[in-house]
Design an enzyme around this catalytic site. Sequence first.
Site, short mmCIF file in Angstrom:
data_model
loop_
_atom_site.label_atom_id
_atom_site.label_comp_id
_atom_site.label_asym_id
_atom_site.label_seq_id
_atom_site.Cartn_x
_atom_site.Cartn_y
_atom_site.Cartn_z
N HIS A 7 2.30 9.42 7.62
CA HIS A 7 3.42 9.12 6.61
C HIS A 7 4.27 7.70 6.65
O HIS A 7 4.22 7.38 6.09
CB HIS A 7 3.96 10.29 5.58
CG HIS A 7 5.20 10.32 4.74
ND1 HIS A 7 5.03 9.67 3.73
CD2 HIS A 7 6.70 10.02 5.32
CE1 HIS A 7 6.36 9.30 3.00
NE2 HIS A 7 6.42 9.99 3.85
N GLN A 61 4.10 5.71 9.34
CA GLN A 61 2.98 4.54 9.44
C GLN A 61 2.78 3.94 8.24
O GLN A 61 2.43 2.63 8.35
CB GLN A 61 1.32 5.16 9.73
CG GLN A 61 1.72 5.08 11.75
CD GLN A 61 2.26 4.06 13.35
OE1 GLN A 61 3.61 3.87 13.08
NE2 GLN A 61 1.33 3.43 13.29
N ASP A 62 2.73 4.43 6.66
CA ASP A 62 2.15 4.35 5.73
C ASP A 62 3.40 3.83 5.09
O ASP A 62 3.41 2.41 4.78
CB ASP A 62 1.76 5.50 4.77
CG ASP A 62 1.46 5.36 3.23
OD1 ASP A 62 1.01 4.17 2.80
OD2 ASP A 62 1.93 5.25 1.74
N HIS A 63 4.28 4.19 5.33
CA HIS A 63 5.51 3.28 5.51
C HIS A 63 5.79 2.59 5.87
O HIS A 63 6.60 1.33 5.06
CB HIS A 63 6.60 4.44 4.93
CG HIS A 63 7.13 5.33 4.46
ND1 HIS A 63 7.75 5.11 2.90
CD2 HIS A 63 7.45 6.46 3.92
CE1 HIS A 63 8.67 6.16 2.74
NE2 HIS A 63 7.41 6.93 3.16
#
Length: 102
Positions: free
Chosen positions: A75, A77-79
Site C-alpha cells: 500500500h 509503495q502504491d501511494h
Amino acid sequence: MEFEVIICTIISHSGEARSSSMEAITHAKQGDFKKAAACLEDANRKLSLAHGEQTKLIQSEAQGEKIEVSLLLVHAQDHLMNAIVLRDLATEFVDLYKHMDK
C-alpha cells in the site's frame, strides 16, 4: 515497530505530495502560477521525504535484514508511485496552463 513507522511515514508524505500536486493543478487552472509552483515545490519536498524512508528499507534489505512484504508495505509503495506519477502530470498540466495563458 520501526518498520511500521517507516511504512506509515511513506504513506503520509506520499499523500501530502499527492494533495500538493492536485492543488498545483487547481492554482494553474485559475492562472495563479506562483502558487502552483509553490505547491509543486512542496510536492517535491514531500516526495523526497517519502523516498528517503523507502531508501531506509532498501538499505536494510541490502544489508541482509529480512524485510517482510506486507499488504501495508505494498500500500505504501502504491501511494508513493502514484504520488510521483501525479506530480509529474501536475508539472505538465501547470506548463500547459501557462502556455494557454499566453
